[in-house]
Enzyme design. Structure first.
Site, PDB file in Angstrom:
ATOM      1  N   ARG A  65     -47.375  12.365 -19.952  1.00  0.00           N
ATOM      2  CA  ARG A  65     -48.647  11.798 -19.461  1.00  0.00           C
ATOM      3  C   ARG A  65     -49.822  12.691 -19.855  1.00  0.00           C
ATOM      4  NH1 ARG A  65     -47.602  11.896 -13.480  1.00  0.00           N
ATOM      5  NH2 ARG A  65     -49.802  11.346 -13.325  1.00  0.00           N
TER       6      ARG A  65
ATOM      7  N   SER B 112     -45.002  11.030  -8.728  1.00  0.00           N
ATOM      8  CA  SER B 112     -44.719  12.354  -9.279  1.00  0.00           C
ATOM      9  C   SER B 112     -44.666  13.397  -8.153  1.00  0.00           C
ATOM     10  CB  SER B 112     -45.814  12.710 -10.295  1.00  0.00           C
ATOM     11  OG  SER B 112     -45.810  14.077 -10.597  1.00  0.00           O
TER      12      SER B 112
END
Ligand code: URA
Length: 433
Positions: free
Chosen positions: A168, A183
């Protein structure tokens, strides 16, 4: 099942089932799904979002991709707290001993700092001899014995998240609410705790720059916790100016000691108190928030919890003697910054202060940087204070590295105005299910 079909579904704003998410995370972790496909999926999630159920399933799948810390051997309620990261944020090191004082168990794995934010593990390493790596059995036994241990993150916690986060970072897909929430929560759910309180920082020095976004993230994380049968609440706290008066590793330990002995600054005390109260209510130690708050206040003022900090330092090999005059661990070179004006402190930009400390060597610009535990910044002022020309604003403790640049940033970060400014509100909101 094929990854391209799943990407297609998300591209069409459809919902991914639990099986699909499990398939995707399992095969991405093992390397069967390549980065380019996962990157495409991350962008589809960023653009089209996820339902709360999908987000929870993603967090749980990432948690299950690695080790789950088994704390079942420890009797009692296991507590964890997590901060989304800020400047001068040393709250874990104060909250842990207070929690231990209430006979709750603080078996915590913490991270290192990166960029302008500091990490608990780096701070602890400024105590001579302190070991941040313990074997699993030593970790568990220490918590059984003295209610508290803080160690570095186990390498195999949520490896899927580690891989996805790195991807990411290089594919412009960090700032997606479901990806951020899953996350953070994948790692928290793997921590083995029963009660989790999230300190979601808001402001210039934080990941979340405004309250609306921070609230959205907090709500999502609390929902993920609830679905995973954990008691989770979130506290939205101010990170416009640094927390407390010290930034930098040894300097922050000095402030931790002072705070645990009843001499902490007001803003730090307030944030610590709110998080501890949430923990105590969620752990059923108190039913009434007001009573809990008075009790925590007394514990802070009396300095009773300090002995748990000392016990932890002793148990993890640290030099307890050094705690008595910990300012001796500061760098010997000092540069004092004085005000050129009369006025009010309008702003102390946390991001700039964090960067000013990092430049001195207190933090890392890249992961492999070595840090200097002794350097940092002491702030003598807070937003809302009235000052006079010639008053001391801050002191830089340095080892002749980055002084000029740090000095410039520090001066820029403190904004003095002719018109009065208000003291900043520290707690914006508490979010629970
Ligand atoms: N912190 C995390 O652990 N994950 C994110 O995605 C963002 C911040």
């Amino acid at each position: 099942m094929k990854m391209t079909d799943l990407i297609q579904l998300k591209k069409e704003k459809k919902t991914l089932s639990k099986d699909m998410i499990n398939y995707m995370i399992k095969n991405y972790t093992s390397g069967k799904i390549p980065d380019y496909q996962m990157s495409s999926m991350a962008m589809a999630i960023l653009l089209n979002g996820m339902t709360d159920e999908e987000t929870s399933n993603l967090a749980i799948a990432m948690k299950d991709s690695g080790d789950i810390i088994d704390l079942t051997d420890i009797d009692g309620i296991k507590v964890d707290k997590h901060s989304t990261g800020g400047v001068g944020d040393k709250t874990s090191l104060i909250i842990g001993p207070i929690i231990a004082h209430y006979n709750l168990k603080f078996a915590k794995m913490s991270g290192r700092g990166l960029g302008h934010t500091g990490g608990t593990i780096d701070k602890l390493e400024s105590i001579p001899g302190f070991k941040v790596e313990l074997s699993k059995s030593d970790f568990i036994n220490q918590v059984k014995k003295i209610n508290i241990a803080i160690i570095g993150q186990s390498k195999n916690i949520a490896p899927a998240d580690k891989k996805l986060y790195a991807l990411r970072d290089v594919s412009a897909t960090i700032d997606s609410m479901p990806l951020i929430a899953s996350s953070i929560m994948s790692k928290k759910l793997a921590s083995g705790s029963d009660v989790i309180v999230l300190d979601v920082k808001v402001g210039q020095g934080a990941f979340m720059k405004n309250i609306k976004k921070a609230e959205e993230l907090a709500n999502l994380m609390v929902k993920i916790g609830y679905r995973a049968n954990k008691k989770v609440s979130a506290v939205l706290t101010n990170m416009n100016q640094p927390l407390g008066n010290y930034v930098g590793n040894a300097l922050e330990i000095f402030e931790v000691i002072n705070t645990l002995k009843g001499n902490g600054p007001e803003d730090l005390n307030e944030v610590v108190k709110e998080i501890v109260v949430q923990i105590l209510i969620n752990s059923n130690v108190f039913k009434n928030k007001k009573i809990a708050s008075i009790d925590v206040d007394n514990v802070l003022k009396s300095g009773e919890a300090y002995k748990y900090f000392e016990k932890m330092v002793h148990s993890q090999g640290g030099n307890v003697e050094s705690l008595k005059d910990f300012h001796k661990q500061f760098a010997i070179n000092k540069k004092e910054i004085y005000s050129d004006y009369d006025g009010w402190i309008n702003e102390i930009n946390a991001l700039k202060i964090g960067n000013a400390a990092m430049i001195l060597g207190a933090g890392r610009q890249i992961k492999s940087d070595k840090i200097d535990h002794s350097v940092g910044i002491q702030l003598n002022v807070k937003v809302g204070m009235k000052i006079k020309k010639g008053n001391l604003l801050a002191t830089i403790y340095h080892n002749n590295k980055g002084l000029k640049e740090s000095d410039k940033l520090l001066r820029e970060s403190i904004v003095i105005n002719e018109s009065p400014s208000k003291k900043q509100k520290m707690i914006y909101k508490v979010i629970k299910k």
